[in-house]
Each structure stands twice: as structure tokens, then as C-alpha cells.
Design an enzyme around this catalytic site. Structure first.
Site, PDB file in Angstrom:
ATOM      1  N   ASP A  19      35.119  43.416  33.288  1.00 13.08           N
ATOM      2  CA  ASP A  19      36.456  43.754  33.797  1.00 13.08           C
ATOM      3  C   ASP A  19      36.559  45.267  34.025  1.00 13.08           C
ATOM      4  O   ASP A  19      36.382  46.050  33.086  1.00 13.08           O
ATOM      5  CB  ASP A  19      37.504  43.277  32.775  1.00 13.08           C
ATOM      6  CG  ASP A  19      38.916  43.534  33.260  1.00 13.08           C
ATOM      7  OD1 ASP A  19      39.206  43.222  34.416  1.00 13.08           O
ATOM      8  OD2 ASP A  19      39.735  44.046  32.475  1.00 13.08           O
ATOM      9  N   THR A  52      40.666  45.243  39.881  1.00 20.27           N
ATOM     10  CA  THR A  52      40.612  46.525  39.157  1.00 20.27           C
ATOM     11  C   THR A  52      39.386  47.338  39.573  1.00 20.27           C
ATOM     12  O   THR A  52      39.445  48.560  39.634  1.00 20.27           O
ATOM     13  CB  THR A  52      40.565  46.288  37.637  1.00 20.27           C
ATOM     14  OG1 THR A  52      39.590  45.293  37.361  1.00 20.27           O
ATOM     15  CG2 THR A  52      41.902  45.819  37.129  1.00 20.27           C
ATOM     16  N   THR A  53      38.275  46.648  39.866  1.00 22.65           N
ATOM     17  CA  THR A  53      37.064  47.360  40.295  1.00 22.65           C
ATOM     18  C   THR A  53      37.214  47.776  41.757  1.00 22.65           C
ATOM     19  O   THR A  53      36.895  48.913  42.120  1.00 22.65           O
ATOM     20  CB  THR A  53      35.826  46.452  40.122  1.00 22.65           C
ATOM     21  OG1 THR A  53      35.927  45.781  38.878  1.00 22.65           O
ATOM     22  CG2 THR A  53      34.548  47.228  40.170  1.00 22.65           C
ATOM     23  N   ASP A 346      43.029  37.462  33.725  1.00 22.56           N
ATOM     24  CA  ASP A 346      43.044  37.969  35.106  1.00 22.56           C
ATOM     25  C   ASP A 346      43.469  36.867  36.074  1.00 22.56           C
ATOM     26  O   ASP A 346      44.305  37.080  36.943  1.00 22.56           O
ATOM     27  CB  ASP A 346      41.643  38.473  35.506  1.00 22.56           C
ATOM     28  CG  ASP A 346      41.351  39.860  34.952  1.00 22.56           C
ATOM     29  OD1 ASP A 346      42.206  40.376  34.213  1.00 22.56           O
ATOM     30  OD2 ASP A 346      40.289  40.410  35.246  1.00 22.56           O
TER      31      ASP A 346
END
Length: 487
Positions: A19, A52-53, A346
């Protein structure tokens, strides 16, 4: 690939994760500009849960393209103005390409399952993504449009495999034990949820001294304390409840009195537990017991102990608030179970946002190619220096599918050139198919992403890049002076 995070402090805690937000939160960074990227990753995690990445990768690409332009003596404000024009064009194209099936419940559920599979396919749950996407979609659809994920409780239990995880859809699980001597099963339950001290069978006279001249006087004080506790139990029983759940300890004396009255008692149901219980059973959480007529008791059909693996839990069935559910995650060790919880969280976040904003998009790099093409088309109508910045923005967007292909171990340049040609032919739902390493129609394969996630990635990364571009120097602040009086 996953990363192992090892803490430097005592205990050398180790966690394995994929994550982006979790990794960036844990990394030790001194560079102030890098902290801006970490912040946008946190915001992305809080806002939509996934991407998020992507948000950091896209912001990094935008900054790389901008750095090249600034080296060629282009002013940062011109770059920012060009980026803004490009962002608006990209956002318009993104919204135009969205598909909305919210009117058809069956198609919408299929969309949600595809989104969950896409989100989980890069995580530890990728092997069992069919099972977990079903679990996540069923749990989110029970919320009926609410984004309050507190109503979905995730219980982690080591043992078994990830495939043994399940959703307890019509019950609520509390990770506690039923008190000694109490009934272990109760039907037609009236539940009193409380947050009150039940341990006062010892002297609690703070800040004062009591002098006594004989042991019998001490016994009298103890008897008075016990009587006070028993009176409190009687006041609790006067509410007409047959189950008593307390956030704090319940000592032996009150527990015995409750058991004698045939009342099931559960102690130490921590604050999360009683907050959720109050929500699930539609009851009040109370601390004083003087007005029984004003208290709303929680209700459910059945309370019993169930075994999960080696542990006993308390299960509440037939709760009036049908939005609540419990997910039990099983796994080989703590690292697997923790990472599975992060991955599932997520997916739940993305799905709860999609239920509210129902539009979806094809995945696999298709939206980025579409946006890049839209930005290039829009740049043809701009007659100023901003064109160069808009072309740089399009180039940064095209780097996203290249990263996808690189991560999968394929020739990214060839694949992305083919994908670009496909999009210029008008096949805007085509993207990268990483199982075979080719191009395919994402809509047919069911590789879908939520519009909300893509919008947030685009907006957050653009704003972060703009913010860093505005900066021309880092100034070290002087340490704060201590007051003269405190010296």
C-alpha cells in the site's frame, strides 16, 4: 512487488505491505518537497482509499517534465498556467468517458465487483480476488449509500488460509467473552449498552483519610461499599434488560448478581465495540441509571457464543440496523492478515465512494491515454507558450501505462506505442492486458476503475506539482526562542 517495513525502534517490528500510503508514512524523509508528496498520498488514502501510489507517480512525472522546461528557461508560472489548461481538458475528457449503470442494479453490481477485482489485483489478495470482491461488494451494498465504514467490522484471526475468510452478513461479531455463570445463549434480547465503572467494591475516597478504631468499622465501610454496588446493579436491572454490555470491567460481585438475575453480562467491550454495538442494535450508550423510562434499549433476536478457529466470539443475530456487517479474515500469519485487512479496506473505501458517485471507467491505462490525447487536441487551439507545458502534461500522463507495463515485465515502449495508435483510431476503451502482455478491450475483460479515484489522482497530483513548482528556495527557520521567565 511488496515492501518489508522494518522499524528502527525497540522490538524491530516488521510489516509487509504493498500500500503506497502505508509505505510513504513509514519512510524516513528529510526533504521538505518530498513531504508534500507524502501528504497527497495520505489525502488520497483518506478521500478514496485507492490510487495512493498512482498519485505520487503522476506528481513525480509532472515535476520531471516541468524540470526539463524550466532548464530551457521557461518561467515556472507559465508551466503552471499550461498545466492548469491541460488539467481542465483532461478532466472534461475523463468525465465524458465515464459509464453509469446505476439505473440497472444487476449491471451496477457487476461494475462494483469489477472495480473491487481491479483494486485487489495488485495486492496480496489477488489470488482470491473473486471471493474478496464478493465479500466487499456485499458489505458495501448493505450500507445503502452510506460512506460510514465503521459499520463494517473487520475481525482478524490467525489460522487457516485467506480462502477461509467470510462475511457474516446478518450478524455482528464482538471479540469478547460472556461473563462467568451467565447464560451462554439468549433469545429476544433487550441489550443495555453502558460505559460505567463496575469495580467499586473497594474504598474509593480520594484525597481523604479515614481513621477507624477497630476492624469491625473497616468491615462496615466495606459492607457499605458492597451495598452501594448492589444498589447500582438493582438500578441496572430495573431497566428490564436481559443482556448487559459494559465498556469497563465488571467485578465478581456485580457479575454474580447479574448472573443470579438471569442477565447475560459482557465486560471490557472496548470503546469501538460499544460504539458499534449502539449503532447496530439501535440503542443508547448510558453511564447513569436513574431514568430507565428515557433509555432506549438495543434489540436483537439472538446472542450466542461462536467458535472461529481456536477463539470464542459473541455473535449478535437479527439486529434492527441491517446496514452493519462483520468480515472475518483468516490467514497464515499476522503479516498476511494485516496486509489483507489493508487491501480489503482500500477496496471497501473505493466501493463506498462508487456507490455514491456511480460512474466507472475502463482501467489498464486507458483513461490516461484518453486524457493525454484530449490534452494534445486542446493544445492545438492554444496560441501561446502554454502549449509546451500542455504537451509536457500529456507526456507525463502517457508515462502511467508505461509504468504498468514495466512493473509487469513487458516492453513498455512497444506496448504504449501500440496503445496510443489504438486510441487515435478511436478505440478509447482499449488498455494494457497484463496476463498475456498485449492490448485488449478493458470493458470486455471487466477491468474497471472508479471515476472518483481517477479524478482525485488527477487533481491531487496536479495541485501538488503546482505547489512545488511555485517554490524557488527552501529557508531554514530559526529555532523558537524560549521565554525569559521559563529559562
Amino acid at each position: 512487488m511488496d515492501k518489508i517495513l522494518q522499524s528502527v525502534g525497540r522490538g524491530n517490528m516488521v510489516s509487509v505491505t504493498n500500500d503506497g500510503a502505508t509505505i510513504l508514512k513509514s519512510v524516513l524523509i528529510d526533504n521538505p518537497a518530498a513531504k508534500v508528496l507524502i501528504d497527497i498520498s495520505k489525502v488520497q488514502d483518506d478521500e478514496v482509499g485507492d490510487g495512493t501510489t498512482s498519485v505520487c507517480v503522476l506528481a513525480g512525472e509532472l515535476l520531471r517534465q516541468a524540470a526539463e522546461l524550466i532548464e530551457k528557461k521557461m518561467h515556472p508560472q507559465t508551466v503552471i498556467a499550461g498545466y492548469r489548461l491541460a488539467r481542465d481538458a483532461a478532466l472534461t475528457a475523463l468525465n465524458a468517458a465515464a459509464i453509469d449503470h446505476s439505473a440497472d442494479a444487476e449491471k451496477f453490481r457487476a461494475d462494483l465487483i469489477n472495480i473491487a477485482k481491479t483494486t485487489l489485483s495488485s495486492k496480496v489478495l489477488s489470488a482470491d480476488k473473486e471471493l474478496f470482491s464478493e465479500i466487499a461488494v456485499s458489505a458495501v451494498l448493505k450500507l445503502r449509500g452510506s460512506t460510514n465504514l465503521d459499520q463494517i467490522q473487520i475481525i482478524k484471526r490467525i489460522g487457516g488460509s485467506l480462502r477461509d475468510s467470510y462475511l457474516d452478513a446478518d450478524g455482528f461479531l464482538l471479540d469478547k467473552r460472556i461473563g462467568v455463570g451467565c447464560p451462554k445463549r439468549m433469545t429476544d434480547c433487550k441489550v443495555l449498552v453502558a460505559n460505567t465503572p463496575m469495580d467499586t467494591d473497594k474504598v474509593k475516597i480520594y484525597g481523604s483519610k479515614v481513621k477507624v478504631d477497630s476492624v469491625s468499622k473497616v468491615a462496615e465501610i466495606e459492607a457499605a461499599e458492597k451495598q452501594k454496588m448492589l444498589d447500582k446493579v438493582d438500578r441496572i436491572l430495573s431497566h428490564g434488560c436481559n443482556v448487559f454490555v459494559n465498556r469497563q470491567l465488571i467485578y465478581n460481585l456485580p457479575e454474580q448478581r447479574l448472573a443470579d438475575a438471569g442477565v447475560m453480562s459482557i465486560e471490557h467491550a472496548d470503546f469501538d465495540g460499544i460504539e458499534r454495538l449502539g449503532l447496530v442494535l439501535s440503542g443508547d450508550i448510558i453511564s447513569t441509571f436513574d431514568t430507565p423510562e428515557q433509555v432506549k434499549l438495543g434489540k436483537c433476536d439472538l446472542i450466542e457464543e461462536v467458535m472461529i478457529g481456536e477463539d470464542k466470539l459473541v455473535r449478535f443475530s437479527g439486529c434492527p440496523n441491517s446496514q452493519a456487517s462483520s468480515i472475518v479474515i483468516r490467514g497464515a500469519n499476522t503479516h498476511v492478515v494485516d496486509e489483507a485487512q489493508r487491501s480489503l479496506h482500500d477496496a471497501l473505501c473505493v466501493l463506498s465512494q462508487t456507490v455514491r458517485n456511480t460512474s466507472v471507467l475502463p482501467g489498464g491505462g486507458a483513461p490516461e491515454m484518453l486524457m493525454a490525447q484530449a490534452v494534445e487536441e486542446a493544445s492545438k487551439k492554444v496560441a501561446s507558450k502554454h502549449v509546451v507545458a500542455m504537451e509536457a502534461y500529456a507526456k507525463a500522463l502517457r508515462m502511467m501505462p508505461m509504468h504498468i507495463a514495466d512493473n509487469a515485465g513487458y516492453d513498455s515502449t512497444e506496448l504504449c506505442a501500440g496503445l496510443r495508435a489504438k486510441h487515435y483510431e478511436g478505440a478509447h476503451s482499449w488498455g494494457l492486458e497484463m496476463e498475456k502482455g498485449g492490448l485488449a478491450d478493458m470493458a470486455e475483460l471487466g477491468i474497471m476503475e472508479a471515476l472518483k479515484v481517477k479524478q482525485q489522482v488527477l487533481l491531487s497530483s496536479s495541485e501538488a506539482a503546482e505547489m512545488i513548482l511555485r517554490v524557488d528556495d527552501i529557508v531554514q527557520c530559526a529555532p523558537r526562542k524560549r521565554d525569559e521567565q521559563n529559562m
